[in-house]
Design a protein around this motif. Structure first.
Motif, short mmCIF file in Angstrom:
data_model
loop_
_atom_site.label_atom_id
_atom_site.label_comp_id
_atom_site.label_asym_id
_atom_site.label_seq_id
_atom_site.Cartn_x
_atom_site.Cartn_y
_atom_site.Cartn_z
N ARG A 366 0.86 -1.19 0.00
CA ARG A 366 0.00 0.00 0.00
C ARG A 366 0.89 1.23 0.00
NH1 ARG A 366 -3.82 -1.59 5.02
NH2 ARG A 366 -1.89 -2.64 5.56
N VAL A 367 0.62 2.14 -0.92
CA VAL A 367 1.36 3.41 -0.96
C VAL A 367 0.36 4.54 -1.11
CG1 VAL A 367 3.47 2.40 -1.91
CG2 VAL A 367 1.69 3.22 -3.46
N MET A 368 0.77 5.72 -0.66
CA MET A 368 -0.14 6.86 -0.71
C MET A 368 0.68 8.14 -0.74
SD MET A 368 -3.34 7.62 1.84
CE MET A 368 -4.32 9.12 1.68
N ALA A 369 0.20 9.14 -1.48
CA ALA A 369 0.88 10.43 -1.56
C ALA A 369 -0.13 11.51 -1.89
CB ALA A 369 1.99 10.40 -2.60
N ARG A 370 0.26 12.77 -1.56
CA ARG A 370 -0.58 13.93 -1.86
C ARG A 370 0.10 14.75 -2.96
NH1 ARG A 370 -4.00 17.94 2.01
NH2 ARG A 370 -5.44 16.22 1.67
N TYR A 371 -0.71 15.15 -3.95
CA TYR A 371 -0.21 15.92 -5.10
C TYR A 371 -0.92 17.27 -5.16
CZ TYR A 371 1.80 11.57 -7.04
OH TYR A 371 2.53 10.43 -7.26
N ALA A 372 -0.22 18.27 -5.71
CA ALA A 372 -0.81 19.60 -5.93
C ALA A 372 -0.33 20.12 -7.28
CB ALA A 372 -0.42 20.55 -4.81
N ASP A 373 -1.15 20.97 -7.90
CA ASP A 373 -0.73 21.62 -9.14
C ASP A 373 -0.64 23.12 -8.92
OD1 ASP A 373 -3.32 22.53 -9.07
OD2 ASP A 373 -3.95 21.65 -10.99
N GLY A 374 -0.41 23.89 -9.96
CA GLY A 374 -0.27 25.33 -9.82
C GLY A 374 -1.58 26.07 -9.80
N GLN A 375 -2.71 25.36 -9.90
CA GLN A 375 -4.02 26.00 -9.92
C GLN A 375 -4.75 25.90 -8.58
OE1 GLN A 375 -4.71 27.56 -12.80
NE2 GLN A 375 -2.69 26.77 -13.45
N GLY A 376 -4.06 25.43 -7.55
CA GLY A 376 -4.69 25.30 -6.24
C GLY A 376 -5.39 23.97 -6.00
N HIS A 377 -5.27 23.04 -6.94
CA HIS A 377 -5.88 21.73 -6.77
C HIS A 377 -4.98 20.82 -5.95
CE1 HIS A 377 -7.87 22.74 -10.84
NE2 HIS A 377 -8.74 23.00 -9.87
N VAL A 378 -5.59 20.07 -5.05
CA VAL A 378 -4.85 19.12 -4.21
C VAL A 378 -5.61 17.79 -4.23
CG1 VAL A 378 -3.97 18.57 -1.92
CG2 VAL A 378 -3.95 20.94 -2.72
N VAL A 379 -4.90 16.69 -4.51
CA VAL A 379 -5.53 15.38 -4.50
C VAL A 379 -4.65 14.40 -3.73
CG1 VAL A 379 -6.65 15.75 -6.74
CG2 VAL A 379 -4.46 14.56 -6.63
N ASP A 380 -5.28 13.33 -3.28
CA ASP A 380 -4.57 12.23 -2.62
C ASP A 380 -4.67 11.00 -3.50
OD1 ASP A 380 -3.89 13.48 0.02
OD2 ASP A 380 -6.07 13.70 0.10
N LEU A 381 -3.53 10.35 -3.74
CA LEU A 381 -3.48 9.14 -4.55
C LEU A 381 -3.08 7.97 -3.66
CD1 LEU A 381 -3.38 7.55 -7.27
CD2 LEU A 381 -0.98 8.25 -7.42
N ALA A 382 -3.88 6.89 -3.67
CA ALA A 382 -3.58 5.69 -2.89
C ALA A 382 -3.62 4.49 -3.83
CB ALA A 382 -4.57 5.51 -1.75
N ILE A 383 -2.65 3.58 -3.66
CA ILE A 383 -2.58 2.36 -4.46
C ILE A 383 -2.42 1.17 -3.52
CG2 ILE A 383 -1.38 1.13 -6.30
CD1 ILE A 383 -0.26 3.83 -7.22
N ALA A 384 -3.25 0.14 -3.72
CA ALA A 384 -3.14 -1.11 -2.96
C ALA A 384 -3.05 -2.26 -3.96
CB ALA A 384 -4.35 -1.31 -2.05
N SER A 385 -2.09 -3.18 -3.75
CA SER A 385 -1.91 -4.29 -4.69
C SER A 385 -1.89 -5.62 -3.95
CB SER A 385 -0.62 -4.11 -5.48
OG SER A 385 0.51 -4.05 -4.62
N PHE A 386 -2.43 -6.65 -4.62
CA PHE A 386 -2.53 -8.01 -4.08
C PHE A 386 -1.93 -8.99 -5.08
CE2 PHE A 386 -5.91 -5.53 -2.27
CZ PHE A 386 -6.14 -6.02 -1.00
N GLY A 387 -1.09 -9.90 -4.59
CA GLY A 387 -0.57 -10.95 -5.44
C GLY A 387 -1.56 -12.08 -5.64
N TRP A 388 -2.48 -12.23 -4.71
CA TRP A 388 -3.56 -13.21 -4.80
C TRP A 388 -4.60 -12.81 -3.77
CZ3 TRP A 388 -4.03 -16.17 -0.22
CH2 TRP A 388 -2.93 -16.09 0.64
N GLN A 389 -5.80 -13.37 -3.91
CA GLN A 389 -6.90 -12.98 -3.03
C GLN A 389 -7.54 -14.19 -2.37
OE1 GLN A 389 -9.60 -9.73 -4.46
NE2 GLN A 389 -8.64 -10.17 -6.44
N GLN A 390 -8.00 -13.98 -1.15
CA GLN A 390 -8.85 -14.95 -0.46
C GLN A 390 -9.54 -14.20 0.66
OE1 GLN A 390 -6.38 -18.03 1.27
NE2 GLN A 390 -6.07 -16.86 3.13
#
Length: 510
Positions: A366-390
């Protein structure tokens, strides 16, 4: 006296009930030993969840329903029955589907099907006809119904606001949050009325069988009981908020603690029964089943005992064995995903108004970061990955996703999302509003926002031993004055490009 003398001969004899009941007990023991985790999970849910506490009473109720039919059953000679093996095969197939999709409700239902199928395979069609309602009623032991909580939260909130307006109380509704001059209230999952609706359904169906013969009366009773349950829960929520409007929030909390609970449900149930009582058309002494008519059902498709038991044991063993094999074939190791470089955006460490982190139990990374641009926009990006599920480590499941039910954030309503994604609005105390857009991908399939599609693709991968790698990508923004969340998310998505590339980098398909 003739009926009383008929029972001993019908129940006695090694070729009749004793032998068949021993075979049934052996199959049930094998099922419960092989699927003990599912049985234990069901009992644990009954014991720990107030929504399913009534299920603790269902096994003895089913035993009582069978006991009611003992005289009629005593007139029937039980036999092995080949179509009962088909019933068991259906249970085995559903268990595989539930296991492949990490859907506990399907596995639990499949366990009931296996137990029912064992009854059919060892006791025959006449006994099944006599036990049709108890066998059907066993499905109410499956913990299902909490999935209705989001819809019931919205319904309860709307009923409460409508009544507040009727009583001239200014009220504003935002999803499941209700604001009045005294303060704001959240219709939580526990206040949705789901546990009362689930319990009333189980109770109402039992009353329909025990107290009514007419199907029209049964339908009217059950429909009226469920409607009364929904309306009563909305009135309870209104009453709590109205007390807060007249007094204080502390007094309203005390009122809610007194009114809310199983006492409240018991009063609603008593009222429903009082209204329905004059319309009961089944007398207490009426015969539950006609044993003589059932005994006349011809015996067909009767396999030899060794063949029937061997086939039943093979059906019981096959699903968990295949599950182990397919999981081994489809699992893989994943490297931690790298956060992308997005043109026109840069990583920032500005604090959130309310801490937020999506929940993905069992994820490999799981990774997560906050991004901003020059227009005052701010977003949070989160990624979760699974090699297999149960079960316990799944892309889509209870508690997984943007709003952790054990945290401060709560789902409030659907929200905008681009094609192939899921949009939802969540809120934290304050209130702080947040918009979340989620992309899912399983194996080498298409990016989707549909949880049903994720489950279907996961099932296919597990059943066929295919690639089970999976990833969730969440892009989120806080709602603020002059800084709408939608605008920030749209700008980030435009700069990010096709989310498939990000999904492939996080969980490369084989």
């Amino acid at each position: 006296m003739m009926q009383a003398r008929a029972l001993p001969s019908a129940w006695a004899g090694d070729a009749g009930w004793p032998r068949q009941l021993r075979a049934l007990a052996g199959l049930w023991l094998a099922i419960l030993l092989l699927y003990w985790r599912d049985a234990a999970d069901m009992v644990a849910i009954w014991w720990t969840s107030s929504t399913y506490g009534h299920c603790l009473f269902l096994p003895p109720i089913i035993g009582w329903l069978v006991w009611q039919r003992r005289e009629g059953l005593g007139r029937i000679t039980p036999r092995f029955w080949a179509p009962g093996l088909v019933w068991m095969a259906l249970g085995a197939a559903f268990w595989l589907l539930g296991d492949a999709g990490s859907l506990g409700v399907i596995r639990h239902g499949a366990l009931i099907l296996l137990l029912q199928g064992a009854v059919a395979a060892t006791l025959g069609p006449a006994v099944v006809r006599g036990l049709l309602f108890p066998l059907f009623y066993a499905f109410f032991m499956v913990p299902v119904g909490s999935e209705l909580e989001p819809a019931l939260q919205l319904l309860t909130a709307r009923i409460a606001v409508a009544l507040l307006h009727l009583f001239q109380v200014p009220a504003h509704l935002e999803g499941i949050f209700i604001t009045i001059p005294t303060g704001y209230f959240k219709v939580a999952e526990a206040c949705s009325g789901a546990k009362f609706l689930v319990a009333m359904t189980a109770y109402g169906v039992l009353v329909c069988n025990v107290c009514f013969r007419s199907w029209t009366r049964r339908a009217l009773f059950l429909g009226g009981a469920l409607l009364a349950c929904l309306l009563a829960n909305g009135v309870r929520a209104f009453g709590t908020i109205y007390v807060a409007h007249l007094t204080t929030i502390d007094a309203a909390v005390g009122f809610d603690h007194v009114v809310y609970g199983w006492l409240f449900f018991a009063l609603v149930m008593a009222g429903v029964m009082a209204v329905a009582w004059p319309f009961f058309d089944r007398r207490p002494g009426d015969q539950a089943i006609d044993g003589e008519a059932l005994a006349a059902i011809p015996a067909r498709a009767v396999p030899p005992m060794p063949v029937a038991l061997a086939a039943a044991l093979a059906l019981i063993l096959a699903p968990p064995v295949w599950s182990r094999i397919s999981t081994h074939w489809g699992s893989a190791d994943l490297a931690p995903p790298l956060l992308p470089q997005v043109a026109g955006w840069h990583r920032v460490a500005t604090p959130m108004r309310a801490p937020w982190q999506p929940r993905f139990d069992g994820a490999d990374h799981r990774v997560m970061a906050r991004y901003a641009d020059g227009q005052g926009h701010v977003v949070d990006l989160a990624i979760a990955s699974f090699g297999w599920q149960q079960e316990g480590r799944e892309l889509v499941g209870f508690g997984q996703g943007a709003a952790d039910p054990e945290g401060d954030w709560s789902w409030t309503s659907p929200a905008w999302a681009p094609v192939g994604a899921r949009g939802e609005a969540i809120a934290a105390p304050g209130p702080v509003l947040r918009h979340v857009v989620t992309f899912y991908r399983v194996g080498g399939g298409a990016v989707t926002g549909s949880e049903a599609t994720v489950k279907l693709e996961t099932m296919k991968a597990r059943l066929l031993g295919r690639d089970q790698r999976a990833v969730a990508i969440l892009i989120s923004a806080e709602e603020g004055e002059g800084a709408p969340a939608d605008a920030a998310i749209r700008a980030f998505l435009a700069a990010l490009g096709d989310p498939v590339r990000l999904a492939e980098a996080a969980a490369p398909p084989r």
